[in-house]
Design an enzyme around this catalytic site. Structure first.
Site, PDB file in Angstrom:
ATOM      1  N   ARG A   1       0.864  -1.192   0.000  1.00  0.00           N
ATOM      2  CA  ARG A   1       0.000   0.000   0.000  1.00  0.00           C
ATOM      3  C   ARG A   1       0.889   1.226   0.000  1.00  0.00           C
ATOM      4  O   ARG A   1       1.732   1.392   0.889  1.00  0.00           O
ATOM      5  CB  ARG A   1      -0.889  -0.005   1.243  1.00  0.00           C
TER       6      ARG A   1
ATOM      7  N   SER B   1     -13.124  -2.934   1.766  1.00  0.00           N
ATOM      8  CA  SER B   1     -13.213  -2.264   3.064  1.00  0.00           C
ATOM      9  C   SER B   1     -14.664  -2.076   3.472  1.00  0.00           C
ATOM     10  O   SER B   1     -15.505  -1.717   2.646  1.00  0.00           O
ATOM     11  CB  SER B   1     -12.554  -0.882   2.990  1.00  0.00           C
TER      12      SER B   1
ATOM     13  N   LYS C   1      -4.357   6.691   9.216  1.00  0.00           N
ATOM     14  CA  LYS C   1      -5.326   7.083   8.179  1.00  0.00           C
ATOM     15  C   LYS C   1      -6.266   8.105   8.810  1.00  0.00           C
ATOM     16  O   LYS C   1      -7.297   7.739   9.386  1.00  0.00           O
ATOM     17  CB  LYS C   1      -6.085   5.840   7.689  1.00  0.00           C
TER      18      LYS C   1
HETATM   19  N1  TZP Z   1      -8.074   1.509   6.947  1.00  0.00           N
HETATM   20  C1  TZP Z   1      -8.807   1.687   8.050  1.00  0.00           C
HETATM   21  S1  TZP Z   1      -7.844   2.141   9.363  1.00  0.00           S
HETATM   22  C2  TZP Z   1      -6.432   2.086   8.421  1.00  0.00           C
HETATM   23  C3  TZP Z   1      -6.754   1.720   7.125  1.00  0.00           C
HETATM   24  C4  TZP Z   1      -5.814   1.591   6.014  1.00  0.00           C
HETATM   25  C5  TZP Z   1      -5.095   2.428   8.944  1.00  0.00           C
HETATM   26  C6  TZP Z   1      -4.456   1.285   9.655  1.00  0.00           C
HETATM   27  O1  TZP Z   1      -3.204   1.662  10.137  1.00  0.00           O
HETATM   28  P1  TZP Z   1      -2.735   1.349  11.622  1.00  0.00           P
HETATM   29  O2  TZP Z   1      -1.397   2.001  11.751  1.00  0.00           O
HETATM   30  O3  TZP Z   1      -2.649  -0.150  11.733  1.00  0.00           O
HETATM   31  O4  TZP Z   1      -3.752   1.949  12.555  1.00  0.00           O
END
Ligand code: TZP
Ligand code: MG
Length: 216
Positions: A42, A111, A140
């Site tokens: 990603r 998602s 995010k």
């Molecule tokens: N989708 C929902 S939360 C997220 C994504 C890509 C971020 C996840 O990153 P982290 O650092 O594991 O919280």
């Protein structure tokens, strides 16, 4: 043709910024030694060329270990790499088109962040759903409000699909997710930003294995 088997148990998503001074390759290498079960490439801020180059290097590490590589968003990159599948969000190429482009043998995950999205996913023959954010996450910023483990598991059940939880997860807070019946956890910072990514992976893998052993 059925998609290949895959294990959502400890699903690592790459992020160059979260790796800090370490390379993504180095972090993935450590995670493989730690027992990571699936990896997603990603990178929202890179062109296809460098993404392909990284993807090729990751495949060289992952294929001998029998670990799948999923590509986020970029169906074209997944096709050129002949990766194991793609993960698509609500704003990406819709699932039916993604499936048409990739064919029946590739893994496609979508998602899910709300009951409406879970119900929509229930009508699709996706291979898994990624549900979250479970906990607050700085990775995010537009991820939305944290759902918590119970709501995450409820949305997963509504979807009717295999599910991986995502958002703010590390070994200190992953247990309630497995206990709620979630098959696996996905993390970016929980491994990429950990002081020792290999040790962080091992802790998550141990938790997952303990919960699986209890369920047998
Ligand atoms: N989708 C929902 S939360 C997220 C994504 C890509 C971020 C996840 O990153 P982290 O650092 O594991 O919280
Ligand atoms: Mg996306």
């Amino acid at each position: 043709m059925q998609p290949r088997e895959f294990d959502l148990g400890v699903y690592l998503i790459t992020d160059r910024a979260c790796c800090g001074t370490r390379s993504v390759d180095e972090v993935i290498g450590a995670a493989i030694h730690g027992g990571v079960t699936l990896v997603q490439l990603r990178d929202k801020n890179v062109d296809a060329g460098p993404m392909l180059a990284l993807g090729r290097r990751l495949l060289e590490l992952l294929r001998p270990a029998g670990i799948g590589l999923i590509v986020n968003d970029r169906i074209d990159v997944a096709q050129v790499l002949d990766a194991d599948g793609v993960h698509i969000g609500q704003q990406d190429i819709p699932y039916p088109e993604a499936r048409r482009l990739l064919g029946p043998a590739k893994i496609i995950g979508v998602s899910v962040g709300s009951e409406a999205e879970a119900r929509e996913a229930a009508g699709l023959d996706v291979d898994y759903v990624g549900v979250g954010p479970v906990y607050p996450t700085a990775t995010k910023p537009d991820a939305g409000a944290a759902l918590g483990p119970e709501e995450t598991a409820r949305l997963a059940r509504i979807s009717g699909h295999r599910a991986v939880a995502i958002g703010g997860i590390d070994s200190a807070n992953a247990a309630p997710l497995y206990a709620a019946g979630i098959e696996g956890i996905a993390t970016i910072s929980g491994i990429c930003s950990a002081p020792d990514p290999g040790a962080a992976t091992r802790r998550l893998v141990r938790l997952m294995q303990e919960h699986r052993a209890r369920r047998i």
